[in-house]
Design a protein around this motif. Structure first.
Motif, PDB file in Angstrom:
ATOM      1  N   ARG A 103       0.843  -1.208   0.000  1.00 35.64           N
ATOM      2  CA  ARG A 103       0.000   0.000   0.000  1.00 35.64           C
ATOM      3  C   ARG A 103       0.873   1.251   0.000  1.00 35.64           C
ATOM      4  NH1 ARG A 103      -3.625  -2.603   3.261  1.00 35.64           N
ATOM      5  NH2 ARG A 103      -2.424  -2.050   5.118  1.00 35.64           N
ATOM      6  N   ILE A 104       1.907   1.249   0.828  1.00 32.37           N
ATOM      7  CA  ILE A 104       2.793   2.424   0.903  1.00 32.37           C
ATOM      8  C   ILE A 104       3.566   2.568  -0.414  1.00 32.37           C
ATOM      9  CG2 ILE A 104       4.782   3.463   2.072  1.00 32.37           C
ATOM     10  CD1 ILE A 104       3.868   1.901   4.634  1.00 32.37           C
ATOM     11  N   ALA A 105       4.121   1.457  -0.910  1.00 28.00           N
ATOM     12  CA  ALA A 105       4.923   1.508  -2.143  1.00 28.00           C
ATOM     13  C   ALA A 105       4.090   2.064  -3.299  1.00 28.00           C
ATOM     14  CB  ALA A 105       5.461   0.120  -2.483  1.00 28.00           C
ATOM     15  N   ASN A 106       2.823   1.627  -3.396  1.00 32.75           N
ATOM     16  CA  ASN A 106       1.967   2.056  -4.507  1.00 32.75           C
ATOM     17  C   ASN A 106       1.221   3.357  -4.222  1.00 32.75           C
ATOM     18  OD1 ASN A 106       2.698  -0.131  -6.071  1.00 32.75           O
ATOM     19  ND2 ASN A 106       0.921  -1.379  -5.496  1.00 32.75           N
ATOM     20  N   GLY A 107       1.444   3.934  -3.057  1.00 27.59           N
ATOM     21  CA  GLY A 107       0.623   5.058  -2.626  1.00 27.59           C
ATOM     22  C   GLY A 107       1.093   6.434  -3.040  1.00 27.59           C
ATOM     23  N   THR A 108       1.623   6.579  -4.256  1.00 28.65           N
ATOM     24  CA  THR A 108       1.937   7.912  -4.792  1.00 28.65           C
ATOM     25  C   THR A 108       1.392   7.980  -6.216  1.00 28.65           C
ATOM     26  OG1 THR A 108       4.036   7.540  -5.974  1.00 28.65           O
ATOM     27  CG2 THR A 108       4.179   7.778  -3.576  1.00 28.65           C
TER      28      THR A 108
END
Ligand code: NAP
Ligand code: MG
Length: 472
Positions: free
Chosen positions: A398-403
């Motif tokens: 979620r963090i990795a894909n969250g931009t």
């Protein structure tokens, strides 16, 4: 530094239609090292007309002969390797060793790869009762940034020429000297007049005129997302092909079973290379909660080895950033990170000790960065790394894909299969598995707002081709 006071158009250096010039500044000492003409819309028009006139002839040259010209171009660049490195160090501020190994050697390799591809690529294939030809798109307008100045222009010009297209290049105003050197290499290589043309100038003047020119068939842009969106809109309105290579905020995901020491060390080096001015840099390091503090300590210790120094000193590992605007922008982000509540582990917004002159930034490590912070979402483009904590693999994803970005990334795990399973779920165009190395033949480009299209290798060549089917 030697600078031409003209534009390379139709095989010769010609005076600009205007009289304005752009000063080139050495970011290590803030001294002016040269000046180049600031091209006008009239210069762009002359260059596009030269490229248009040269197009039918160059498109008709057999691929094997185009390959021979590209091989000569590769050789002309290789002969001048040291001069390329010195020039990039002078106008960008990259440490000399890095300029040799990356700013000079990578584009020489890429030029060589297109000499081979031009000779080996199947420009013609049979599909049932049809013969499908891959034909050059036409006149290419290339607009490039300053961070990898020779690589970024070669990654456009070499495949375009291999495809049979002709080119007008508008390089970044901060790094025009290596672009002039490239034009000299084109001349040495004996490419026909008008096949490659160079117009130095400012983005909103020469760049805009090139992107909007009605006789340009394809615009290939590398740079900021803000300018890329405008170029995409202009190209779309004119039904022109467009390739955009934009920003990134790539994640370096260190999974629980990975070699933490190695992953952190290489992760920090990846961000601080080229003073953090790399669109594909792994600027967000993601570590599991159990080993988080250990990673913070390792990153802090690693950062101490990047002492800012004069790029001409052979031992220097971290040079300045390219200009005063970028320095102020990066320092602004560091101040913002502190204000947002991130923990400063190394560096900070102040000038590094003894480096008040020159556009230096202290190598900076932030811990306790959370996904909603601006420093976790926006491209900083300086030697600043953000360490983020995740709870489990789904949280890491979620963090990795969250931009909004999706250009590159890295995954470290106890084995390749585990890393690959994670990488396949990432919304990004490139992932280095357990320290996998840069491959100049692998397609490079973005998911989401990191761009449209791919550069390098055969995928990069296809961007400059259009297909024609003949039925029998
Ligand atoms: P930029 O303005 O996007 O520059 C890229 C190229 O586009 C330069 O040749 C520039 O000319 C030209 N340009 C600027 N405005 C234009 C316009 N309206 N029409 C056509 N061309 C135009 O990037 P920057 O200002 O140098 O850097 C700002 C930020 O962009 C950086 O902090 C970084 O975040 C990002 N960036 C990303 C990359 C990347 O590789 N993805 C590369 C560089 C920068 P000038 O040189 O005259 O401005
Ligand atoms: Mg700009």
């Amino acid at each position: 530094m030697k600078a031409h006071d003209g534009m390379y158009i139709d095989g010769a250096w010609r005076p600009s239609a205007g009289s304005d010039t752009i000063e080139v500044v050495n970011p290590a000492d803030e001294q002016v090292i040269g000046a180049v003409p600031a091209g006008t819309a009239e210069d762009v028009d002359a260059a596009v007309r030269a490229a248009r006139a040269a197009f039918p002839g160059w498109a008709a040259v057999p691929p094997a002969e185009r390959a021979a010209r590209l091989a000569a171009l590769r050789d002309a660049l290789a002969t001048r390797r040291e001069e390329i490195a010195e020039t990039v160090t002078a106008e960008l501020g990259a440490p000399l060793a890095f300029s040799r190994a990356v700013h000079a050697d990578v584009p020489i390799t890429v030029a060589g790869s297109y000499a081979e591809l031009a000779g080996s690529y199947a420009f013609e294939e049979k599909v049932g009762t049809s013969t499908v030809f891959q034909e050059p798109v036409g006149v290419v307008g290339a607009i490039t940034p300053w961070n990898y100045p020779l690589h970024q222009l070669v990654a456009k010009v070499a495949p375009a020429l291999a495809a049979g297209c002709t080119v007008v290049l508008k390089p970044a105003e901060d790094t025009p000297l290596v672009a002039q050197l490239f034009a000299e290499a084109v001349h040495t290589a004996g490419l026909p007049a008008g096949v490659f043309n160079l117009v130095t100038g400012l983005g909103p003047v020469a760049g805009q005129a090139l992107a909007a020119h009605e006789d340009v068939d394809l615009v290939s842009f590398t740079g900021s997302t803000a300018v890329g969106k405008r170029i995409g809109a202009v190209a779309g309105a004119a039904v022109k092909r467009v390739a955009l290579e934009l920003g990134g905020k790539s994640a370096n995901v260190i999974l629980p079973g990975a070699d933490l020491t190695k992953a952190v060390k290489i992760g920090v080096a990846n961000v601080f290379a080229n003073s953090g001015q790399t669109c594909s840099a792994w600027t967000r390091m993601l570590i599991d909660a159990d080993r988080y503090e250990e990673a913070v300590a390792l990153a802090g210790a690693a950062a101490k080895k990047y002492v800012p120094g004069d790029p001409h000193d052979e031992g220097a590992r971290l040079g300045p950033v390219v200009n005063a605007t970028q320095r102020d922008r990066v320092r602004g982000y560091i101040e913002r990170g502190v204000a947002e509540g991130a923990r400063l582990v190394a560096g900070g917004p102040q000038a590094p000790e003894g480096r008040e002159t020159g556009y230096y930034i202290a190598p900076t490590v932030f811990a306790d960065v959370t996904p909603e912070m601006a420093i976790a979402q926006e491209e900083i483009f300086g030697p600043v790394i953000c360490l983020m904590r995740y709870q489990d693999e789904d949280d890491a994803l979620r963090i990795a894909n969250g931009t909004v970005y999706g250009l590159a990334g890295a995954v470290w795990a106890e084995d390749d299969a585990t890393a690959v399973a994670f990488a396949r779920r990432m919304e990004t165009g490139q992932v280095d598995i357990n320290g996998g190395r840069f491959n100049p033949l692998a397609p490079f480009g973005g998911y989401k707002q990191s761009g449209v299209g791919r550069e390098l290798g055969a995928h990069g060549l296809v961007e400059y081709l259009q297909t024609k089917s003949l039925q029998f």
